[in-house]
Write a protein that holds these residues in place. Structure first.
Motif, PDB file in Angstrom:
ATOM      1  N   ASN A   1      -0.409  26.919   6.363  1.00 41.20           N
ATOM      2  CA  ASN A   1      -0.353  27.883   5.249  1.00 41.20           C
ATOM      3  C   ASN A   1      -0.476  27.185   3.896  1.00 41.20           C
ATOM      4  OD1 ASN A   1       0.148  30.112   7.034  1.00 41.20           O
ATOM      5  ND2 ASN A   1       2.285  29.449   7.164  1.00 41.20           N
ATOM      6  N   GLY A   2      -1.396  26.240   3.835  1.00 41.33           N
ATOM      7  CA  GLY A   2      -1.575  25.510   2.592  1.00 41.33           C
ATOM      8  C   GLY A   2      -2.996  25.038   2.398  1.00 41.33           C
ATOM      9  N   SER A   3      -3.181  24.116   1.465  1.00 45.43           N
ATOM     10  CA  SER A   3      -4.511  23.594   1.174  1.00 45.43           C
ATOM     11  C   SER A   3      -4.415  22.114   0.837  1.00 45.43           C
ATOM     12  CB  SER A   3      -5.170  24.360   0.027  1.00 45.43           C
ATOM     13  OG  SER A   3      -4.398  24.265  -1.153  1.00 45.43           O
ATOM     14  N   VAL A   4      -5.504  21.401   1.190  1.00 40.94           N
ATOM     15  CA  VAL A   4      -5.616  19.974   0.911  1.00 40.94           C
ATOM     16  C   VAL A   4      -6.873  19.756   0.090  1.00 40.94           C
ATOM     17  CG1 VAL A   4      -5.898  17.663   1.909  1.00 40.94           C
ATOM     18  CG2 VAL A   4      -4.407  19.343   3.042  1.00 40.94           C
ATOM     19  N   VAL A   5      -6.744  19.069  -1.034  1.00 50.24           N
ATOM     20  CA  VAL A   5      -7.862  18.903  -1.959  1.00 50.24           C
ATOM     21  C   VAL A   5      -8.167  17.419  -2.159  1.00 50.24           C
ATOM     22  CG1 VAL A   5      -8.740  19.367  -4.280  1.00 50.24           C
ATOM     23  CG2 VAL A   5      -7.239  21.038  -3.162  1.00 50.24           C
ATOM     24  N   PHE A   6      -9.435  17.057  -1.857  1.00 49.17           N
ATOM     25  CA  PHE A   6      -9.947  15.722  -2.178  1.00 49.17           C
ATOM     26  C   PHE A   6     -10.776  15.859  -3.455  1.00 49.17           C
ATOM     27  CE2 PHE A   6      -9.264  15.684   2.342  1.00 49.17           C
ATOM     28  CZ  PHE A   6      -8.996  14.377   2.714  1.00 49.17           C
ATOM     29  N   PRO A   7     -10.339  15.329  -4.577  1.00 49.68           N
ATOM     30  CA  PRO A   7     -11.120  15.444  -5.812  1.00 49.68           C
ATOM     31  C   PRO A   7     -12.381  14.582  -5.748  1.00 49.68           C
ATOM     32  CG  PRO A   7      -9.236  14.037  -6.174  1.00 49.68           C
ATOM     33  CD  PRO A   7      -9.080  14.590  -4.788  1.00 49.68           C
TER      34      PRO A   7
ATOM     35  N   VAL B   1       0.850  -1.190   0.000  1.00 44.50           N
ATOM     36  CA  VAL B   1       0.000   0.000   0.000  1.00 44.50           C
ATOM     37  C   VAL B   1       0.882   1.234   0.000  1.00 44.50           C
ATOM     38  CG1 VAL B   1      -1.777   1.265   1.251  1.00 44.50           C
ATOM     39  CG2 VAL B   1      -1.792  -1.235   1.255  1.00 44.50           C
ATOM     40  N   THR B   2       0.729   2.100  -0.956  1.00 41.71           N
ATOM     41  CA  THR B   2       1.524   3.321  -1.029  1.00 41.71           C
ATOM     42  C   THR B   2       0.618   4.524  -1.065  1.00 41.71           C
ATOM     43  OG1 THR B   2       1.565   3.253  -3.440  1.00 41.71           O
ATOM     44  CG2 THR B   2       3.352   2.145  -2.266  1.00 41.71           C
ATOM     45  N   ALA B   3       1.086   5.595  -0.452  1.00 43.11           N
ATOM     46  CA  ALA B   3       0.295   6.823  -0.428  1.00 43.11           C
ATOM     47  C   ALA B   3       0.333   7.494  -1.787  1.00 43.11           C
ATOM     48  CB  ALA B   3       0.831   7.753   0.638  1.00 43.11           C
ATOM     49  N   TYR B   4      -0.661   8.298  -2.066  1.00 40.98           N
ATOM     50  CA  TYR B   4      -0.769   8.914  -3.368  1.00 40.98           C
ATOM     51  C   TYR B   4      -1.141  10.376  -3.171  1.00 40.98           C
ATOM     52  CZ  TYR B   4      -1.920   9.023  -8.395  1.00 40.98           C
ATOM     53  OH  TYR B   4      -1.961   9.289  -9.726  1.00 40.98           O
ATOM     54  N   VAL B   5      -0.131  11.218  -2.985  1.00 37.16           N
ATOM     55  CA  VAL B   5      -0.313  12.646  -2.757  1.00 37.16           C
ATOM     56  C   VAL B   5       0.516  13.402  -3.775  1.00 37.16           C
ATOM     57  CG1 VAL B   5      -0.076  14.540  -1.108  1.00 37.16           C
ATOM     58  CG2 VAL B   5      -0.576  12.224  -0.281  1.00 37.16           C
ATOM     59  N   VAL B   6      -0.106  14.323  -4.457  1.00 33.15           N
ATOM     60  CA  VAL B   6       0.617  15.197  -5.372  1.00 33.15           C
ATOM     61  C   VAL B   6       0.741  16.559  -4.711  1.00 33.15           C
ATOM     62  CG1 VAL B   6       0.627  16.324  -7.613  1.00 33.15           C
ATOM     63  CG2 VAL B   6      -0.163  13.954  -7.404  1.00 33.15           C
ATOM     64  N   ASN B   7       1.952  16.975  -4.446  1.00 35.05           N
ATOM     65  CA  ASN B   7       2.239  18.215  -3.738  1.00 35.05           C
ATOM     66  C   ASN B   7       2.771  19.259  -4.711  1.00 35.05           C
ATOM     67  OD1 ASN B   7       4.771  19.261  -1.406  1.00 35.05           O
ATOM     68  ND2 ASN B   7       2.733  20.087  -1.673  1.00 35.05           N
ATOM     69  N   GLU B   8       2.028  20.334  -4.867  1.00 35.66           N
ATOM     70  CA  GLU B   8       2.455  21.440  -5.728  1.00 35.66           C
ATOM     71  C   GLU B   8       2.595  22.682  -4.855  1.00 35.66           C
ATOM     72  OE1 GLU B   8      -0.790  21.405  -8.490  1.00 35.66           O
ATOM     73  OE2 GLU B   8       0.353  20.215  -9.935  1.00 35.66           O
ATOM     74  N   GLY B   9       3.779  22.925  -4.391  1.00 38.54           N
ATOM     75  CA  GLY B   9       4.009  24.061  -3.510  1.00 38.54           C
ATOM     76  C   GLY B   9       3.303  23.855  -2.172  1.00 38.54           C
ATOM     77  N   THR B  10       2.355  24.737  -1.871  1.00 36.68           N
ATOM     78  CA  THR B  10       1.619  24.630  -0.602  1.00 36.68           C
ATOM     79  C   THR B  10       0.288  23.912  -0.785  1.00 36.68           C
ATOM     80  OG1 THR B  10       0.586  26.799  -0.946  1.00 36.68           O
ATOM     81  CG2 THR B  10       2.669  26.745   0.270  1.00 36.68           C
ATOM     82  N   GLU B  11       0.023  23.339  -1.958  1.00 28.65           N
ATOM     83  CA  GLU B  11      -1.245  22.661  -2.222  1.00 28.65           C
ATOM     84  C   GLU B  11      -1.017  21.175  -2.424  1.00 28.65           C
ATOM     85  OE1 GLU B  11      -4.169  22.971  -5.921  1.00 28.65           O
ATOM     86  OE2 GLU B  11      -4.432  24.657  -4.539  1.00 28.65           O
ATOM     87  N   CYS B  12      -1.794  20.386  -1.677  1.00 30.40           N
ATOM     88  CA  CYS B  12      -1.697  18.935  -1.792  1.00 30.40           C
ATOM     89  C   CYS B  12      -2.985  18.373  -2.388  1.00 30.40           C
ATOM     90  CB  CYS B  12      -1.457  18.304  -0.425  1.00 30.40           C
ATOM     91  SG  CYS B  12       0.200  18.557   0.228  1.00 30.40           S
ATOM     92  N   HIS B  13      -2.868  17.644  -3.479  1.00 30.56           N
ATOM     93  CA  HIS B  13      -3.994  16.961  -4.100  1.00 30.56           C
ATOM     94  C   HIS B  13      -3.912  15.481  -3.767  1.00 30.56           C
ATOM     95  CE1 HIS B  13      -5.709  20.080  -6.841  1.00 30.56           C
ATOM     96  NE2 HIS B  13      -4.551  20.651  -6.533  1.00 30.56           N
ATOM     97  N   LEU B  14      -5.024  14.969  -3.244  1.00 29.24           N
ATOM     98  CA  LEU B  14      -5.080  13.547  -2.899  1.00 29.24           C
ATOM     99  C   LEU B  14      -5.723  12.751  -4.023  1.00 29.24           C
ATOM    100  CD1 LEU B  14      -6.191  14.062   0.758  1.00 29.24           C
ATOM    101  CD2 LEU B  14      -4.395  12.449   0.132  1.00 29.24           C
ATOM    102  N   TYR B  15      -5.227  11.536  -4.229  1.00 31.35           N
ATOM    103  CA  TYR B  15      -5.836  10.636  -5.187  1.00 31.35           C
ATOM    104  C   TYR B  15      -5.982   9.272  -4.524  1.00 31.35           C
ATOM    105  CZ  TYR B  15      -4.909  14.342  -8.461  1.00 31.35           C
ATOM    106  OH  TYR B  15      -4.899  15.562  -9.079  1.00 31.35           O
TER     107      TYR B  15
END
Length: 436
Positions: free
Chosen positions: A54-60, A13-27
């Motif tokens: 000082n960032g954001s977390v996004v669940f699509p 099981v591996t985590a799947y996070v795309v980090n673009e600067g201060t924004e993290c997108h979860l998949y």
């Protein structure tokens, strides 16, 4: 762009996070496992670790599986966007042994969330699915079960906005606001209903405790317990435009449970509420003054002190509500002889502009403890009729029970506006099942 992958105990099981600067997108992990449901908890926790300050977390708009407890506290200036659905596992033994304690009444949580200057937005489509039917069947119509987790606890937080989210089939209470201030929860939909004969006990829409300046705006709740409840040491709470189906309405309490920790509740306003096929409307529930080691709620207590004052229930529309107005200082005792032992003081409570129908002839039952009679209780424009009367059917005369109300007797309205025409026993149940 940086792609973070974690390797927890299960190497596959591996985590799947795309980090673009201060924004993290979860998949979701299912996208890399041929659609199979895989635990997304490690990646969710990693996203908050990377972008919770000082960032954001996004669940699509995807489905995420939560198989473990989550603690995402100490967030700072963080914006969370949830477009998809989070689904909690049905692994009852895991949750009973791992859910996170929240101090209050030995309760626990699946997700403890908190921080300063935090927003959680669902944009009308974000959903939490607790797989609650598993818990309703596990619980078998009992009440508090140690380890049965609340879905989402806001803890030790300041300046929090939760907006546009749905809670479905919660495991226990849907939300809990604890040790927090300046919290707003708006445009929320809650539905915790059972598909079999096992009731949805303790599926409260939300509760506050040790919190101030909490606002609930534009909620719809269908469940088997409190719509929104105010616990001890809560102040400046405002709930507006709330619709409740099959609930226990809006209680203050329960309070006065623990002799070592008095409860203080003040400046509470519930307004513009609609209650349909519910057990209660606007009410107050306190424990008796004699401690007990066992009660009908699966807990123990009694003998706690404190007070509740300056509480207003305003603009309530009722449709087939079993007991619209209710005050008890003996909520969980099965012994009526102790129902006048409470020292919890109730004062300055107003029920204003109540219209609609009650299920039975009992419109109100107000029993203040004999040791602490209630001053400042008022009815203003309370016009409730029985369900039968509204249908043009034979009906008994409406009953208004009273006991130990200051400036009130059993023969007339006097200064309170409460038309007492019967004595209120101390052990009237919160859910009547017949006419009086």
């Amino acid at each position: 762009m940086i792609l973070f992958r974690l390797f927890p105990l299960v190497a596959s099981v591996t985590a799947y996070v795309v980090n673009e600067g201060t924004e993290c997108h979860l998949y979701p992990e299912s996208s890399t496992h041929n659609g199979r449901p895989v635990d997304d908890t490690p990646s969710i926790l990693q996203a908050f670790e990377l972008c919770g300050t000082n960032g954001s977390v996004v669940f699509p708009n995807e489905t995420f599986y939560v198989n473990q407890v989550m603690n995402t506290t100490n967030l700072l200036n963080c914006d969370v966007s949830i477009y998809g659905e989070l689904i909690w596992s049905t692994n009852v033994p895991y949750w009973l042994s791992h859910s996170l304690p929240v101090v209050f009444q030995n309760l626990s949580a699946a997700w403890i969330f908190g921080g300063t200057n935090v927003t959680v937005k669902g944009y009308g489509q974000g959903r939490f699915f607790g797989n609650g039917q598993t818990w309703y069947d596990e619980n078998r119509n009992n009440s508090n079960q140690p380890g049965r987790p609340m879905s989402f606890v806001i803890y030790n937080s300041t300046n929090v906005l939760v907006d546009g989210l749905t809670w479905l089939q919660s495991q226990f209470w849907n939300t809990f606001v604890s040790y927090s201030s300046n919290v707003t929860m708006s445009n929320i939909f809650v539905n915790s209903t059972s598909n079999d004969g096992n009731q949805t006990m303790n599926t409260d829409g939300s509760d506050t405790w040790n919190s101030n300046n909490v606002r609930y705006y534009n909620w719809t709740v269908q469940n088997g317990d409190d719509c929104i409840a105010i616990k001890g040491n809560s102040s400046n709470i405002h709930a507006r435009n709330i619709t409740c189906y099959n609930t226990n309405g809006f209680p203050i309490g329960s309070v006065g449970q623990d002799p070592g920790y008095p409860d203080y509740v003040k400046d509470i306003l519930f307004e513009d509420a609609t209650l349909i096929d519910s057990n209660n409307g606007g009410w107050i529930k306190a424990w008796q003054g004699v401690p007990t080691t066992e009660d009908a709620n699966g807990d123990n207590g009694g003998g706690g002190g404190g007070w509740a004052k300056n509480v207003t229930f305003r603009n309530f529309r009722l449709d087939n509500v079993a007991l619209p107005i209710y005050v008890t200082e003996c909520i969980y005792s099965s012994d009526p002889s102790v129902c006048d032992t409470s020292t919890f003081q109730i004062s300055d409570i107003t029920w204003e502009n109540f219209t609609g129908t009650s299920k039975y002839d009992l419109i109100s039952s107000i029993h203040c403890g004999a040791k602490v009679p209630c001053p400042g209780l008022k009815f203003i424009d309370v016009n409730i009729e029985t369900r039968n009367t509204s249908l043009g059917l034979p009906s008994k005369k409406p009953v208004y029970q009273c006991a130990n109300i200051v400036n009130q007797n059993a023969t007339g309205v006097n200064s309170t506006g409460i038309p007492c025409n019967a004595w209120a026993p101390g052990d009237v149940p919160e859910t009547p099942t017949h006419n009086y």
